[in-house]
Design a protein around this motif. Structure first.
Motif, short mmCIF file in Angstrom:
data_model
loop_
_atom_site.label_atom_id
_atom_site.label_comp_id
_atom_site.label_asym_id
_atom_site.label_seq_id
_atom_site.Cartn_x
_atom_site.Cartn_y
_atom_site.Cartn_z
N SER A 155 34.44 11.68 64.59
CA SER A 155 34.27 10.09 64.18
C SER A 155 35.00 9.35 65.16
O SER A 155 35.91 9.86 65.74
CB SER A 155 35.19 10.00 62.76
OG SER A 155 36.32 10.08 62.90
N GLY A 156 34.33 8.39 65.46
CA GLY A 156 34.89 7.41 66.41
C GLY A 156 34.05 7.82 67.98
O GLY A 156 34.09 6.94 68.92
N TYR A 157 33.17 8.76 68.21
CA TYR A 157 32.23 9.05 69.20
C TYR A 157 30.97 9.02 68.75
O TYR A 157 29.99 9.06 69.91
CB TYR A 157 32.54 10.54 69.59
CG TYR A 157 34.00 10.47 70.49
CD1 TYR A 157 34.05 9.99 71.62
CD2 TYR A 157 34.86 11.45 70.12
CE1 TYR A 157 35.32 10.25 72.33
CE2 TYR A 157 36.27 11.31 70.72
CZ TYR A 157 36.31 10.81 71.75
OH TYR A 157 37.44 11.07 72.36
N SER A 158 30.74 9.03 67.33
CA SER A 158 29.35 8.98 67.07
C SER A 158 28.21 7.93 67.34
O SER A 158 27.02 8.41 67.72
CB SER A 158 29.13 9.17 65.40
OG SER A 158 29.95 8.12 64.81
N PHE A 159 28.74 6.84 68.07
CA PHE A 159 27.97 5.71 68.41
C PHE A 159 27.77 5.70 69.98
O PHE A 159 27.01 5.00 70.33
CB PHE A 159 28.76 4.20 67.97
CG PHE A 159 30.04 4.11 68.82
CD1 PHE A 159 29.77 3.32 70.00
CD2 PHE A 159 31.38 4.68 68.60
CE1 PHE A 159 30.96 2.91 70.90
CE2 PHE A 159 32.27 4.48 69.47
CZ PHE A 159 32.20 3.60 70.63
N ILE A 160 28.44 6.57 70.40
CA ILE A 160 28.36 6.67 72.21
C ILE A 160 27.09 7.43 72.44
O ILE A 160 26.87 8.50 72.02
CB ILE A 160 29.54 7.46 72.79
CG1 ILE A 160 31.03 6.52 72.27
CG2 ILE A 160 29.30 7.43 74.10
CD1 ILE A 160 31.97 7.25 73.15
N SER A 161 26.31 6.93 73.30
CA SER A 161 25.16 7.54 73.75
C SER A 161 24.88 7.06 75.28
O SER A 161 25.48 6.00 75.69
CB SER A 161 23.85 7.19 73.15
OG SER A 161 23.55 6.03 73.18
#
Ligand code: ADP
Length: 159
Positions: free
Chosen positions: A121-127
């Motif tokens: 959680s905390g990384y899921s928005f990164i692409s």
């Protein structure tokens, strides 16, 4: 020896990729980060730039190797003796997409097991695409990418 291939475009590598890699390291003896070359895709960073970002990020990690390949990922896995393919899952869309690929790959190469790690959680928005979008407006990506990426961009912008 447990060899895993982590395939992707890595255009560029992000902290989301790094989170998956860090958590996969204890599971495998070697992780080959494999950049797929696809002539239909247009990239923001050249193959050499993308490789260099990964190489310098993992310069002190002997278990990690960087390679590139063309063609089917399962064929590449076979050619390097990898019996695991590593993928990250962020959301239901990733799941649906990855499920179809993994099930197809299992038919093509039953000896290659796809291993999924759920994003922290905390990384899921990164692409990579969000990073590219921010970069196209000359925005700050230092919270989203490893240092090798953002310091390269800062240098380029200050020239
Ligand atoms: P591809 O073109 O194959 O999607 P990417 O470089 O975008 O290549 O992604 C490679 C792998 O990394 C994929 O399995 C993707 O789901 C995973 N990944 C990317 N970003 C994240 C993230 N923020 N958290 C977890 N996994 C991620």
């Amino acid at each position: 020896m447990r060899v895993a291939v982590f395939p992707g475009s890595f255009d560029p590598i992000t902290n989301g990729h790094c989170d998956i890699i860090a958590r996969a390291l204890p599971l495998f003896d070697k992780i080959i980060i494999a950049i797929g070359r696809n002539s239909d895709k247009r990239y923001m960073f050249s193959l050499e730039e993308r490789k260099e970002f990964i190489r310098s990020t993992y310069a002190n990690e002997p278990k990690i190797e960087v390679m590139d390949y063309e063609g089917m990922t399962v064929d590449f896995c076979r050619s390097v003796g990898a019996t695991f393919m590593l993928r990250g899952l962020r959301n239901p869309a990733d799941f649906e997409f990855e499920k179809a690929i993994a099930q197809t790959n299992r038919r093509l190469a039953p000896e290659v097991e796809t291993v999924f790690l759920l994003t922290s959680s905390g990384y899921s928005f990164i692409s990579s695409s969000i990073v590219r979008e921010i970069l196209s407006y000359k925005g700050d990506v230092s919270e989203l990418t490893p240092r090798a990426v953002h310091s390269y961009i800062e240098k380029k912008n200050n020239k």
